[in-house]
Motif scaffolding. Structure first.
Motif, PDB file in Angstrom:
ATOM      1  N   ASN A   1      39.662  56.231 -73.406  1.00 57.11           N
ATOM      2  CA  ASN A   1      38.509  56.783 -73.556  1.00 57.11           C
ATOM      3  C   ASN A   1      37.379  55.787 -74.360  1.00 57.11           C
ATOM      4  O   ASN A   1      36.360  55.504 -73.973  1.00 57.11           O
ATOM      5  CB  ASN A   1      38.217  58.128 -74.000  1.00 57.11           C
ATOM      6  N   SER A   2      37.858  55.711 -75.523  1.00 56.95           N
ATOM      7  CA  SER A   2      36.974  54.615 -76.479  1.00 56.95           C
ATOM      8  C   SER A   2      36.782  53.248 -75.850  1.00 56.95           C
ATOM      9  O   SER A   2      35.630  52.695 -75.862  1.00 56.95           O
ATOM     10  CB  SER A   2      37.670  54.443 -77.926  1.00 56.95           C
ATOM     11  N   ARG A   3      37.723  52.566 -75.393  1.00 54.03           N
ATOM     12  CA  ARG A   3      37.867  51.476 -74.697  1.00 54.03           C
ATOM     13  C   ARG A   3      36.770  51.520 -73.424  1.00 54.03           C
ATOM     14  O   ARG A   3      35.966  50.462 -73.166  1.00 54.03           O
ATOM     15  CB  ARG A   3      39.223  50.893 -74.002  1.00 54.03           C
ATOM     16  N   GLN A   4      36.771  52.535 -72.669  1.00 51.91           N
ATOM     17  CA  GLN A   4      36.011  52.647 -71.497  1.00 51.91           C
ATOM     18  C   GLN A   4      34.721  52.609 -71.856  1.00 51.91           C
ATOM     19  O   GLN A   4      33.477  52.379 -71.135  1.00 51.91           O
ATOM     20  CB  GLN A   4      36.463  53.820 -70.687  1.00 51.91           C
ATOM     21  N   GLN A   5      34.270  53.421 -73.046  1.00 53.98           N
ATOM     22  CA  GLN A   5      32.981  53.636 -73.424  1.00 53.98           C
ATOM     23  C   GLN A   5      32.395  52.321 -73.846  1.00 53.98           C
ATOM     24  O   GLN A   5      31.305  51.795 -73.665  1.00 53.98           O
ATOM     25  CB  GLN A   5      32.834  54.492 -74.675  1.00 53.98           C
ATOM     26  N   ARG A   6      33.223  51.439 -74.895  1.00 51.24           N
ATOM     27  CA  ARG A   6      32.833  50.045 -75.153  1.00 51.24           C
ATOM     28  C   ARG A   6      32.527  48.990 -74.078  1.00 51.24           C
ATOM     29  O   ARG A   6      31.480  48.482 -73.931  1.00 51.24           O
ATOM     30  CB  ARG A   6      33.918  49.655 -75.782  1.00 51.24           C
ATOM     31  N   GLU A   7      33.661  49.163 -72.857  1.00 49.20           N
ATOM     32  CA  GLU A   7      32.927  48.463 -71.719  1.00 49.20           C
ATOM     33  C   GLU A   7      31.582  49.016 -71.258  1.00 49.20           C
ATOM     34  O   GLU A   7      30.901  47.826 -70.682  1.00 49.20           O
ATOM     35  CB  GLU A   7      34.328  48.428 -70.901  1.00 49.20           C
ATOM     36  N   ALA A   8      31.504  50.260 -71.208  1.00 47.80           N
ATOM     37  CA  ALA A   8      30.432  50.674 -70.346  1.00 47.80           C
ATOM     38  C   ALA A   8      28.949  50.235 -71.140  1.00 47.80           C
ATOM     39  O   ALA A   8      28.157  49.824 -70.651  1.00 47.80           O
ATOM     40  CB  ALA A   8      30.289  52.213 -70.377  1.00 47.80           C
ATOM     41  N   ILE A   9      29.100  50.471 -72.417  1.00 41.07           N
ATOM     42  CA  ILE A   9      28.188  49.902 -73.349  1.00 41.07           C
ATOM     43  C   ILE A   9      27.848  48.292 -73.252  1.00 41.07           C
ATOM     44  O   ILE A   9      26.700  48.100 -72.963  1.00 41.07           O
ATOM     45  CB  ILE A   9      28.254  50.062 -74.927  1.00 41.07           C
TER      46      ILE A   9
END
Length: 166
Positions: free
Chosen positions: A144-152
């Motif tokens: 989830n953290s990786r997905q949030q970083r990628e979205a940002i």
């Protein structure tokens, strides 16, 4: 901790606490049960060194059972204590309910009932080993953290492209 966990954990740990204390204080009954099935367990691969001092083995398993049961009941490292109790539950269930060694229909039914009861307790302990108390797993949090970083990062890139080209 919710109400269900605060009730279920002590109830799941209670038999291990009672039996562990009994094995520490009065090991003779437990040793007697173990000695009845020891030859069969040795044929199945149990090292003879374990059967050589059944009293010490009984007291040691009683102490582990008592401590892990108290830890689970108190909610201290519940997953670790549930894992210890689940591992300890298998040999205790086999020793206390030797289905292969009893004769007579009634005794076999009682031993089978005890084995199934032990399996049910083992299943409850297995569930307790994976209970995260509503918190997501470490793998999910990392994903989830990786997905949030990628979205940002994608949103920043979109903003950069919009204002750089304009």
């Amino acid at each position: 901790m919710n109400i269900l966990r605060s009730f279920a954990r002590p109830m799941l740990a209670a038999p291990f606490i009672v039996d562990g204390l009994d094995a520490l204080v009065r090991p003779s009954r437990h040793v007697e049960k173990f000695e009845k099935v020891a030859p069969t367990l040795e044929r199945a691969g149990l090292p003879p060194v374990l059967a050589s001092d059944a009293r010490l083995l009984t007291r040691a398993s009683g102490a582990v059972s008592l401590l892990a049961g108290l830890g689970l009941a108190a909610g201290r490292a519940p997953r670790t204590n549930a894992t210890i109790l689940a591992a300890l539950n298998v040999p205790l269930t086999v020793v206390n309910n030797p289905l292969w060694a009893v004769k007579g229909t009634k005794a076999r039914k009682e031993a089978l009932s005890g084995l199934l009861r032990g399996a049910a307790v083992g299943a409850g302990l297995a569930l307790a080993t994976v209970d995260r108390q509503g918190k997501p797993s470490l793998a999910w949090r990392m994903r989830n953290s990786r997905q949030q970083r990628e979205a940002i990062q994608a949103a920043r890139e979109t903003v950069r492209q919009r204002y750089v080209t304009a």
